[in-house]
Design an enzyme around this catalytic site. Structure first.
Site, short mmCIF file in Angstrom:
data_model
loop_
_atom_site.label_atom_id
_atom_site.label_comp_id
_atom_site.label_asym_id
_atom_site.label_seq_id
_atom_site.Cartn_x
_atom_site.Cartn_y
_atom_site.Cartn_z
N SER A 1 0.98 -0.90 0.08
CA SER A 1 -0.21 -0.10 -0.07
C SER A 1 1.07 1.18 0.03
O SER A 1 1.96 1.07 0.37
CB SER A 1 -0.85 -0.03 1.33
OG SER A 1 -1.70 1.27 1.61
N TYR B 1 -2.16 -0.29 10.58
CA TYR B 1 -2.24 -0.65 9.19
C TYR B 1 -0.75 -0.40 8.56
O TYR B 1 -0.25 -1.00 7.73
CB TYR B 1 -3.24 -0.12 8.28
CG TYR B 1 -3.41 -0.51 6.80
CD1 TYR B 1 -3.53 -1.93 6.55
CD2 TYR B 1 -3.21 0.30 6.06
CE1 TYR B 1 -3.65 -2.19 5.22
CE2 TYR B 1 -3.38 0.22 4.67
CZ TYR B 1 -3.70 -1.08 4.33
OH TYR B 1 -3.54 -1.51 2.95
N1 LIG Z 1 -8.51 -0.69 -1.78
C1 LIG Z 1 -7.46 -0.03 -1.39
O1 LIG Z 1 -7.64 1.25 -1.49
C2 LIG Z 1 -6.21 -0.77 -0.99
C3 LIG Z 1 -4.99 0.32 -0.86
C4 LIG Z 1 -3.78 -0.02 -0.71
C5 LIG Z 1 -3.46 -1.44 -0.35
N2 LIG Z 1 -4.82 -2.42 -0.44
C6 LIG Z 1 -4.23 -3.85 -0.24
O2 LIG Z 1 -4.91 -4.59 -1.46
C7 LIG Z 1 -4.93 -5.93 -1.15
C8 LIG Z 1 -6.12 -6.30 -1.48
O3 LIG Z 1 -7.40 -5.69 -1.07
P1 LIG Z 1 -8.61 -5.14 -1.72
O4 LIG Z 1 -8.59 -3.56 -1.65
O5 LIG Z 1 -8.65 -5.79 -3.25
O6 LIG Z 1 -9.72 -5.65 -0.71
P2 LIG Z 1 -10.70 -6.82 -0.56
O7 LIG Z 1 -11.76 -6.70 -1.76
O8 LIG Z 1 -11.38 -6.74 0.53
O9 LIG Z 1 -10.01 -8.03 -0.84
C9 LIG Z 1 -9.11 -8.35 0.28
C10 LIG Z 1 -8.90 -9.90 0.18
O10 LIG Z 1 -8.09 -10.57 1.07
C11 LIG Z 1 -8.52 -11.66 1.57
N3 LIG Z 1 -8.19 -12.28 3.06
C12 LIG Z 1 -8.46 -11.33 4.08
N4 LIG Z 1 -7.73 -12.15 5.03
C13 LIG Z 1 -7.27 -13.38 4.38
C14 LIG Z 1 -6.69 -14.31 4.95
N5 LIG Z 1 -6.44 -14.69 6.47
N6 LIG Z 1 -6.53 -15.28 4.11
C15 LIG Z 1 -6.81 -15.12 2.93
N7 LIG Z 1 -7.51 -14.20 2.40
C16 LIG Z 1 -7.76 -13.21 3.14
C17 LIG Z 1 -10.07 -11.23 1.61
O11 LIG Z 1 -10.84 -12.62 1.60
P3 LIG Z 1 -12.20 -12.86 2.33
O12 LIG Z 1 -13.27 -12.81 1.18
O13 LIG Z 1 -12.13 -14.40 2.55
O14 LIG Z 1 -12.72 -11.98 3.25
C18 LIG Z 1 -10.22 -10.69 -0.03
O15 LIG Z 1 -10.26 -11.60 -0.81
C19 LIG Z 1 -4.83 -5.93 0.45
O16 LIG Z 1 -3.56 -6.31 1.02
C20 LIG Z 1 -4.97 -4.66 0.96
O17 LIG Z 1 -4.22 -4.23 2.24
C21 LIG Z 1 -5.69 -1.92 -0.82
#
Ligand SMILES: NC(=O)c1ccc[n+]([C@@H]2O[C@H](COP(=O)([O-])OP(=O)(O)OC[C@H]3O[C@@H](n4cnc5c(N)ncnc54)[C@H](OP(=O)(O)O)[C@@H]3O)[C@@H](O)[C@H]2O)c1
Length: 282
Positions: A133, A146
């Site tokens: 991130s 975070y």
């Molecule tokens: N969106 C943003 O603004 C943003 C910005 C910077 C970084 N990120 C990073 O991008 C990555 C993906 O996030 P996203 O934005 O795409 O959000 P998201 O749609 O909530 O996806 C997160 C994914 O991580 C999975 N997850 C959480 N805990 C887990 C575990 N213990 N084992 C396996 N899977 C797990 C969730 O699975 P479930 O379906 O089982 O909950 C979901 O598939 C994350 O690392 C997040 O920190 C996001």
């Protein structure tokens, strides 16, 4: 011969979009998630295997890696994408909250990398992409915990890049700015309501201001930031000679520019004017 990618957290957001991008490009995809029974899309695509993997459960990781090898022979690219965020002033996060976040965001990345790297060492090639991130590069109000978890993975990535380059394995990070993914931005943020009255009120003021600023920064061109950009950056990192750290998003670009225009303290002085509400910053 097709190459194979294993992606964690492929049930939604960047992970799901990345799985589709790799599949469209002719890759074999091992799309892993905590609850594969909920998948309604990826399992119907050619050369995609959907399987259970919880990054905090080492047995589920070895099972998924074994399945990947049985289905496709090996793993060429690992995308450590699973993770979650949350907002709280530091004292509002309990020890259990913090350990749970580290278990997924930090130890989860290590657990999956540990299971896949022996395959990559054997074949003397491979690529590990950690989705961190912009909070792995800087911090902001209400995201100290975070940000600390993502800073840890940024350090891990850079160190591992040195360790594994001589063995033919690339290790990189993708640092997204703020994107409206399915659940990432709809966290219930219960933690913001915990603690004494002063903390709760303070947290609400900081958080609502940050939300406004983040939305403005993420949609600088006038459009809402498109999560596909992150999936495309992940694919680019897997297939091209990119740097180790790869920020993505218009807010990320703006932050990088600010960081490069002066000292770190210059950046903090400038950023503070943006992210702290006027009444609390003085
Ligand atoms: N969106 C943003 O603004 C943003 C910005 C910077 C970084 N990120 C990073 O991008 C990555 C993906 O996030 P996203 O934005 O795409 O959000 P998201 O749609 O909530 O996806 C997160 C994914 O991580 C999975 N997850 C959480 N805990 C887990 C575990 N213990 N084992 C396996 N899977 C797990 C969730 O699975 P479930 O379906 O089982 O909950 C979901 O598939 C994350 O690392 C997040 O920190 C996001």
């Amino acid at each position: 011969m097709s190459r194979t990618v294993l992606i964690t957290g492929a049930s939604s957001g960047f992970g799901q979009l990345a799985a589709k991008r790799f599949q469209r490009e002719g890759w074999n995809v091992v799309a892993t998630m905590r609850s594969p029974e909920k998948d309604q899309e990826l399992g119907n695509l050619n050369n995609v295997v959907v399987t259970q993997l919880d990054v905090t459960d080492t047995e589920s990781i070895s099972d998924a890696v074994r399945l990947a090898v049985e289905a496709f022979g090996t793993i060429d690219v690992l995308v450590n994408n699973a993770g979650y965020g949350g907002h709280a002033v530091f004292e509002q996060a309990t020890d259990a909250d913090i350990r749970a976040m580290y278990d997924t965001n930090v130890f989860g990345v290590m657990n999956v990398a540990r299971a896949v790297l022996p395959l990559m060492r054997k074949q003397k090639s491979g690529c590990v992409i950690n989705v961190t991130s912009m909070a792995g590069l800087i911090a902001a109000p209400t995201i100290s915990v975070y940000a600390s978890s993502k800073h840890a993975v940024e350090g891990l990535t850079e160190g591992m890049a040195y360790d594994y380059k001589p063995l033919g394995i690339r290790v990189k990070s993708v640092l997204p700015g703020a994107y409206p993914t399915t659940r990432f931005n709809s966290n219930t943020n219960d933690e913001l309501r915990s603690g004494d009255d002063q903390l709760v009120e303070h947290a609400e003021v900081l958080h609502s201001h940050l939300q406004e600023v983040a939305e403005q920064m993420a949609s600088q061109g006038g459009d809402v930031a498109d999560p596909q950009e992150v999936a495309d950056k992940i694919f680019e990192c897997a297939t091209s000679d990119t740097p180790i750290h790869n920020p993505v998003g218009s807010d990320a670009e703006m932050i990088v520019e600010m960081l490069q225009s002066g000292t770190r303290q210059d950046f903090i002085n400038q950023f503070e004017q943006m992210v702290l509400p006027k009444s609390t910053g003085e």
